[in-house]
Each structure stands twice: as structure tokens, then as C-alpha cells.
Design an enzyme around this catalytic site. Structure first.
Site, PDB file in Angstrom:
ATOM      1  N   LYS A  94       0.901  -1.128  -0.097  1.00  0.00           N
ATOM      2  CA  LYS A  94      -0.034  -0.028   0.199  1.00  0.00           C
ATOM      3  C   LYS A  94       0.807   1.370  -0.046  1.00  0.00           C
ATOM      4  CE  LYS A  94      -3.949  -1.671   2.445  1.00  0.00           C
ATOM      5  NZ  LYS A  94      -4.776  -1.697   1.496  1.00  0.00           N
ATOM      6  N   ARG A 105     -10.614 -11.523   1.962  1.00  0.00           N
ATOM      7  CA  ARG A 105     -11.376 -12.637   1.216  1.00  0.00           C
ATOM      8  C   ARG A 105     -10.638 -13.993   1.326  1.00  0.00           C
ATOM      9  NH1 ARG A 105     -11.578  -9.095  -4.255  1.00  0.00           N
ATOM     10  NH2 ARG A 105     -11.174  -7.389  -2.686  1.00  0.00           N
TER      11      ARG A 105
HETATM   12  N1  BES Z   1      -8.296  -3.565   4.180  1.00  0.00           N
HETATM   13  C1  BES Z   1      -8.335  -3.185   2.945  1.00  0.00           C
HETATM   14  C2  BES Z   1      -9.655  -2.613   2.803  1.00  0.00           C
HETATM   15  C3  BES Z   1      -9.682  -0.938   2.972  1.00  0.00           C
HETATM   16  C4  BES Z   1      -8.837   0.075   2.719  1.00  0.00           C
HETATM   17  C5  BES Z   1     -10.553  -0.432   4.207  1.00  0.00           C
HETATM   18  C6  BES Z   1      -8.697   1.172   2.870  1.00  0.00           C
HETATM   19  C7  BES Z   1     -10.571   0.754   4.513  1.00  0.00           C
HETATM   20  C8  BES Z   1      -9.702   1.683   3.866  1.00  0.00           C
HETATM   21  C9  BES Z   1      -8.198  -4.367   1.924  1.00  0.00           C
HETATM   22  O1  BES Z   1      -7.684  -5.646   2.596  1.00  0.00           O
HETATM   23  C10 BES Z   1      -7.897  -4.191   0.878  1.00  0.00           C
HETATM   24  O2  BES Z   1      -6.737  -3.701   0.592  1.00  0.00           O
HETATM   25  N2  BES Z   1      -8.622  -3.936  -0.234  1.00  0.00           N
HETATM   26  C11 BES Z   1      -8.230  -3.697  -1.530  1.00  0.00           C
HETATM   27  C12 BES Z   1      -8.675  -4.510  -2.643  1.00  0.00           C
HETATM   28  C13 BES Z   1      -8.283  -4.659  -3.814  1.00  0.00           C
HETATM   29  C14 BES Z   1      -6.786  -4.637  -4.094  1.00  0.00           C
HETATM   30  C15 BES Z   1      -9.071  -5.310  -4.993  1.00  0.00           C
HETATM   31  C16 BES Z   1      -8.792  -2.169  -1.647  1.00  0.00           C
HETATM   32  O3  BES Z   1      -9.774  -2.109  -1.372  1.00  0.00           O
HETATM   33  O4  BES Z   1      -8.058  -1.468  -2.461  1.00  0.00           O
HETATM   34 MN    MN Z   2      -5.543  -5.486   1.774  1.00  0.00          MN
END
Ligand code: BES
Ligand code: MN
Ligand code: ZN
Length: 433
Positions: free
Chosen positions: A217, A291
Site C-alpha cells: 500500500k 477474502r
Molecule cells: N483492508 C483493505 C480495505 C480497506 C482499505 C478498508 C482502505 C478501508 C480503507 C483491504 O484488504 C484491501 O486492501 N482491499 C483492496 C482490494 C483491492 C486490491 C481489490 C482495496 O480496497 O483497495
Molecule cells: Mn488489503
């Protein structure tokens, strides 16, 4: 002040009565409590529930008042070397005034229920607010064990070796990059009169820190990914509320807990793993890890022959785009279950909004090399994530709550909200009634 038996009177302006909504009512109570706290008053009587919100019954108003007061009383300063200065005397007793003598019984029942829920919310907020270096998978496991000891629940913590034996290849793929060993936490409240009554299973995402893994990230706000275990925290908070309410219902909490880290041993984009269900998954993005841990937990839930399964997860950033920070996203393979949860969200003022899981959306999930990829199209990202989970939830009525927008607040008031403990506790209380 003449004719008033109190030393002090705090006046709270609520605006026009007809325009006062539930959220403003709740906010007013929270704000009034914070004001009271600063005065050093030790006892207070609230008259707020008398007149306001004519469309809502006493139970609703009392429950919201108690939750609002407990919200106003909440502090998280255990990581400060010195707690913030406060008056020595603090609010110890609050009396809620109801309009009619006939409302007292309903009011008292609602207050007792709300205190149980508030304790659950408090636990969920504390766990959410703890930093990732303290709130590890092992920490979540020991919290679950403490709850089990305190309330006579049954707790089982499965370690890496057992997860491997069960074939949880997706969960273990996420855990590979971390020094912290993963845990599958199982906590059971056996409250039903019929001992073997099918339980409601709650599954909570317990990523104690989500760096994204190799699909790392960006730096801004990455600290907030300590909140990526708020689904797990809401399961523990709800189990505590259920135990305090002594609900005559069987409830099982399942928490896959792990960090998501990069490293020499971490899972890589393109890697293919076999889930406990037997389906293979191509991990195209290691940041779509929620997931991956949930799919194995959902398969594990099958052994309970559940009456219903509800998973709770900070699953997708797209959820924040879709519904902001007000409503939790609700997905389900059963319309009656979806309606129950929506209703529980309304009466607990912890609202959810139903989003579609139509077949058409499943088309976004195609892999050239495995049965299914772990990411779909960017468009409708929260829905394709829910579609992924749906593939593993065929054996029972199932719902998924995406709390990415509602589990915590950013900005100056940064902190966990404890949502959706109130929704879940009300849902379970109604089921047991
Ligand atoms: N924990 C995150 C989701 C999230 C991100 C919640 C920011 C709240 C604020 C999750 O694991 C994630 O990183 N999801 C990705 C999925 C994508 C790679 C398909 C996302 O939402 O960017
Ligand atoms: Mn994630
Ligand atoms: Zn995550």
C-alpha cells in the site's frame, strides 16, 4: 434555581422538534455527556428522551440514550504515559427520565440491554484502537480466551499446524509473510435451551495489520490499517454483549487472525493456492487478503451446520466510495436474512444498506490459470469482493457486512467506532426472542 431540585441544569438545544432526527438525538446525548464530564458532576438525570422522536418508542430512545452516554464517557488513553487531565470527580450515576409510568418496564429492559451492548462496543473500540504491535493475532486469541473464562464460553485457538492439516491454503498464504503466527479463534456461546440447536455463526476479519503485502500500500494513512481487525473486534464485542444478555441462543464466533506483510517468504502476485473448499485461487493482488482468510473461515463454518452465517470485514476501500461513513454495506444470499439485519440496523441506529449480488457481477471473477482470481473488476469493487465470498458460502444462509467505511473514523477524532456491535447484538437478541 427556584423550583428545580438540582444544583445545576444543562440545557441542550435540539432545534425544531419536527426536524430532530435520530442521529441528532444521539449526537445531543453524546455531546451533553461530554459537557457533563467536564463539570465534575457525579450524578445526572436526563430528560431528553421524554419529548423527542415521537415516531420512536421508549425502548429505542432509552437504548440510544445509554449508548450515547457510554460513547461520551469513552476514552482510550492506555497508551499515553499520563492520562489526560480530567476533573477528579467523574460521572458515576445517570438517571433517565421517561414520559409515562407505564414506560418504566420497557425503559428498564432497554437500559439493561443497552448496557450490555455498550460493553461490547467498548471492547470492540479498545481492540480496534490498540496498535498493531500490541494487538497481534496472539493478543486477539488471548482476549477471546479471557472472555471464555469470564463468561463460561468455550474457546478454541487453532495454530498454524492445524490450519495446514485442515487445508486452509488461502489463509496460510496471507500469513506466510509475517513473523506473527496466525490464529484461527473459535468462541462459542451455548445459550440455547435445545443444546444442539443450529447456531448463528459470526465470522470476523482479523487482519491485525494490512500493509498490502507484496502489492504494498502507499504510505499515506497506512497507520489506519491497524483497524483492519475491526471485524474480529466486532465479533468479540458482540460475543461479550450476548454473554451479558444471557441470550438463549447458540452463537459461534470465528476469527481468522493474521498480519498481511511483505517479505522473502510472502505470497506473490500470480501465486496459486488451494483453499479448504478445494477450489484453487490465483492471487493477483496480495492486498485483497481479507477474502482469502475469510473464504477458509467460511468453509470451516460448515461444520456447525449453521442456521445463518454473518461475516464482518473491513474488506474494500470501494465501500467508502459507495456509502461513505454512514451505512455499512450489506450483501446476502438470503433475502429474509438481509431483511433481518437491515431491521436490526434500523432499530439499533447502526444502519446498513443492501447492495446487489446478482449473477451478472460474478462475470468479473475469471482466472486463466486457477478456478477463481482473488480480484475482479475495479468497477463495483465491493460487490466483486462479496461475489468472491459468496462462492464459499453456498451451504447456509449467509450475509456479509463490509464495514470499511463505518468501523473507524479518520481525522482529528481518529478511532474505532465499535460498529456494527449494536446491529449484531440486536439481530441476535431478536432471533432469540
Ligand atoms: N483492508 C483493505 C480495505 C480497506 C482499505 C478498508 C482502505 C478501508 C480503507 C483491504 O484488504 C484491501 O486492501 N482491499 C483492496 C482490494 C483491492 C486490491 C481489490 C482495496 O480496497 O483497495
Ligand atoms: Mn488489503
Ligand atoms: Zn485488509
Amino acid at each position: 434555581m427556584s423550583g428545580v431540585p438540582s444544583d445545576r441544569v444543562l440545557l441542550v438545544g435540539l432545534g425544531k422538534e419536527r426536524e430532530l432526527g435520530e442521529s441528532a438525538f444521539r449526537k445531543a446525548i453524546d455531546t451533553a455527556t461530554k459537557a457533563l464530564r467536564s463539570t465534575g458532576a457525579t450524578e445526572a438525570t436526563f430528560y431528553l428522551a421524554d419529548q423527542a422522536l415521537r415516531k420512536r418508542d421508549t425502548a429505542f430512545k432509552v437504548e440510544q440514550a445509554v449508548l450515547g452516554i457510554m460513547e461520551g464517557m469513552y476514552r482510550f488513553d492506555r497508551m499515553k504515559s499520563k492520562p489526560a487531565a480530567e476533573p477528579k470527580r467523574t460521572l458515576r450515576k445517570v438517571v433517565l427520565h421517561v414520559a409515562r409510568r407505564g414506560d418504566i418496564a420497557a425503559g428498564e429492559a432497554a437500559a439493561a440491554r443497552a448496557m450490555a451492548i455498550a460493553e461490547g462496543v467498548h471492547l470492540a473500540r479498545d481492540l480496534g484502537n490498540l496498535p498493531g504491535n500490541i494487538c497481534t493475532p496472539a493478543h486477539l486469541a488471548s482476549e477471546a480466551q479471557a472472555l471464555a473464562r469470564q463468561f463460561g464460553m468455550v474457546c478454541d485457538v487453532l495454530e498454524e499446524k492445524e490450519l495446514a492439516k485442515l487445508g486452509m491454503g488461502a489463509f496460510l498464504a496471507v500469513a506466510r509473510g509475517s513473523r506473527q503466527p496466525p490464529k484461527l479463534i473459535v468462541l462459542e456461546h451455548r445459550g440455547a435451551k435445545k443444546k444442539d440447536a443450529p447456531p448463528v455463526v459470526l465470522v470476523g476479519k482479523g487482519v491485525t495489520f494490512d500493509t498490502g503485502g507484496i502489492s504494498l500500500k502507499p504510505a499515506p494513512e497506512m497507520d489506519e490499517m491497524k483497524f483492519d481487525m475491526c471485524g474480529a473486534a466486532s465479533v468479540l464485542g458482540t460475543m461479550k454483549a450476548v454473554a451479558l444478555m444471557k441470550l438463549p441462543l447458540n452463537v459461534v464466533g470465528i476469527i481468522p487472525a493474521t498480519e498481511n506483510m511483505p517479505g522473502g517468504n510472502a505470497v506473490k502476485p500470480g501465486d496459486i493456492v488451494t483453499t479448504m473448499s478445494g477450489k484453487t485461487v490465483e492471487i493477483l493482488n496480495t492486498d485483497a487478503e481479507g477474502r482469502l482468510i475469510l473464504c477458509d473461515a467460511l468453509t470451516y463454518a460448515e461444520r456447525y451446520k449453521p442456521a445463518a452465517v454473518v461475516d464482518i470485514a473491513t474488506l474494500t476501500g470501494a465501500m467508502v466510495i459507495a456509502l461513505g461513513h454512514i451505512a455499512t454495506g450489506l450483501f446476502a444470499n438470503s433475502d429474509p436474512l438481509a431483511r433481518e439485519l437491515l431491521h436490526a440496523g434500523d432499530v439499533s441506529w447502526d444502519r446498513a444498506w443492501h447492495l446487489p449480488l446478482w449473477d451478472d457481477y460474478q462475470e468479473g471473477l475469471k482466472s486463466n490459470f486457477a478456478d477463481i482470481p482473488n480480484i475482479g473488476t475495479r468497477a463495483g469493487g465491493s460487490i466483486t469482493a462479496a461475489c468472491f465470498l459468496e462462492r464459499f458460502a453456498k451451504a447456509y444462509p449467509w450475509a456479509h457486512l463490509d464495514i470499511a467505511g463505518t468501523a473507524w473514523k479518520s481525522g482529528p477524532d481518529k478511532g474505532a467506532t465499535g460498529r456494527p456491535v449494536a446491529l449484531l447484538a440486536n439481530f441476535l437478541a431478536r432471533r432469540s426472542a
